[in-house]
Design a protein around this motif. Structure first.
Motif, PDB file in Angstrom:
ATOM      1  N   ASN A 248       6.169   8.105  -3.673  1.00 24.90           N
ATOM      2  CA  ASN A 248       6.687   7.818  -2.210  1.00 24.90           C
ATOM      3  C   ASN A 248       6.139   8.470  -1.307  1.00 24.90           C
ATOM      4  O   ASN A 248       5.582   8.202   0.422  1.00 24.90           O
ATOM      5  N   ARG A 249       5.675  10.067  -1.283  1.00 22.26           N
ATOM      6  CA  ARG A 249       5.177  10.605  -0.297  1.00 22.26           C
ATOM      7  C   ARG A 249       3.499  10.024   0.269  1.00 22.26           C
ATOM      8  O   ARG A 249       3.329   9.331   1.355  1.00 22.26           O
ATOM      9  N   VAL A 251       2.567   6.584   0.066  1.00 20.06           N
ATOM     10  CA  VAL A 251       3.021   5.171   0.442  1.00 20.06           C
ATOM     11  C   VAL A 251       3.362   5.478   1.911  1.00 20.06           C
ATOM     12  O   VAL A 251       2.878   5.232   2.654  1.00 20.06           O
ATOM     13  N   GLU A 252       4.395   7.103   2.399  1.00 11.45           N
ATOM     14  CA  GLU A 252       4.191   7.233   3.753  1.00 11.45           C
ATOM     15  C   GLU A 252       2.812   7.451   4.488  1.00 11.45           C
ATOM     16  O   GLU A 252       2.684   6.745   5.074  1.00 11.45           O
ATOM     17  N   ILE A 254       0.320   6.237   3.599  1.00  6.99           N
ATOM     18  CA  ILE A 254      -1.002   4.463   4.362  1.00  6.99           C
ATOM     19  C   ILE A 254      -0.180   4.531   5.370  1.00  6.99           C
ATOM     20  O   ILE A 254      -1.208   3.765   5.623  1.00  6.99           O
ATOM     21  N   ASN A 255       0.852   4.626   5.275  1.00  9.97           N
ATOM     22  CA  ASN A 255       1.706   3.494   6.641  1.00  9.97           C
ATOM     23  C   ASN A 255       1.933   4.797   7.621  1.00  9.97           C
ATOM     24  O   ASN A 255       2.324   3.503   8.906  1.00  9.97           O
ATOM     25  N   SER A 256       1.629   5.866   7.821  1.00 13.92           N
ATOM     26  CA  SER A 256       1.432   6.302   8.494  1.00 13.92           C
ATOM     27  C   SER A 256       0.306   6.272   9.788  1.00 13.92           C
ATOM     28  O   SER A 256      -0.459   5.705   9.323  1.00 13.92           O
TER      29      SER A 256
END
Length: 256
Positions: A248-249, A251-252, A254-256
């Motif tokens: 999850n981190r 993905v966070e 990547i999306n930041s």
């Protein structure tokens, strides 16, 4: 039952601390052993010691009942598929397998027949005279498997052997291991694919930080650790239980 491999208090230090920290175990004839662990746990080091490719270890390693230190003859009875396969890419499969067969002293006519049959089984017969340099990873992996068994070894080391294989070839390989076991061959199998190790292994050795932290068949390990799969057992015994949080981190970020 005869022990094909005997390891006693095996240590290995490359200069920055012990990679193997006094491991001991025995492998009887006709057993498929799954050897698993995180990256850096010492799995490849162990196999390289068995193959005589790494020296300077402390402790005792016996194969076929004899200490392997400074010995070479035992290697005639061993097959090996490394994690990273390297070939003489300018050769063809026929040329390469003839070279391997000659090393083991196989009779030419018998060797040529065996080469044709094995290449046919692994769907490589049509390219038997094509340069290996043009092969895909999966095709090279099949050739590596053939070269590891062509001399009918008694002990085979497989290090991530199904990497790159298609589903059908992987299935054939798993069935082949069982058939080899039924012929009395001993197989030492290292892989990160837990589902395969779980299914094919008579016994599983889990190495973590240079030490064996679990030794038994899947049902025994499942009862001891209370895991529903080998992956659960692996994560519990190696202390890696936060894989969801890490994912999850990731993905966070990547999306930041």
């Amino acid at each position: 039952m005869d022990n094909i491999i005997s390891v006693e208090n095996l240590y290995m230090d490359y200069g920055s601390g012990d990679v193997l920290k006094g491991i001991s175990f025995e492998v009887p004839k006709g057993q498929i052993v799954g050897y698993i662990g995180p990256n850096g746990a010492g799995k490849s080091t162990t196999i390289r010691i068995f193959l005589g490719m790494t020296s300077g270890y402390r402790g005792t390693v016996k194969i076929f009942g004899e200490d392997i230190r400074d010995k070479y003859e035992y290697k005639r009875r061993i097959g090996y598929v490394p994690e990273i396969v390297e070939f003489y890419d300018s050769l063809t499969p026929v040329e390469y397998l003839n070279f391997i067969g000659s090393i083991y002293g196989l009779e030419e006519n018998k060797l040529n027949k065996k080469i044709d049959e094995l290449l046919n089984i692994f769907d490589l017969y049509e390219v038997k005279n094509t340069r290996i340099s043009s092969f895909s990873k999966g095709m090279k992996q099949k050739l590596a498997i053939i070269s590891s068994i062509i001399h009918n070894p008694d002990l085979i080391f497989f290090d991530e052997p199904i990497t790159g294989l298609d589903a059908n070839s992987a299935m054939v390989f798993k069935e082949m291991m069982q058939a080899l076991k039924n012929e009395g061959k001993t197989i030492f199998y290292s892989s990160h694919i837990m589902e395969v190790v779980e299914k094919v292994s008579d016994r599983i050795l889990l190495l973590n930080d240079g030490q064996i932290v679990a030794d038994g068949n899947f049902e025994e390990l499942k009862e001891k650790v209370l895991g529903s799969s080998l992956e659960d057992i692996f994560n519990t015994l190696t202390g890696f239980t936060n894989h969801s949080e890490v994912a999850n981190r990731l993905v966070e970020v990547i999306n930041s």
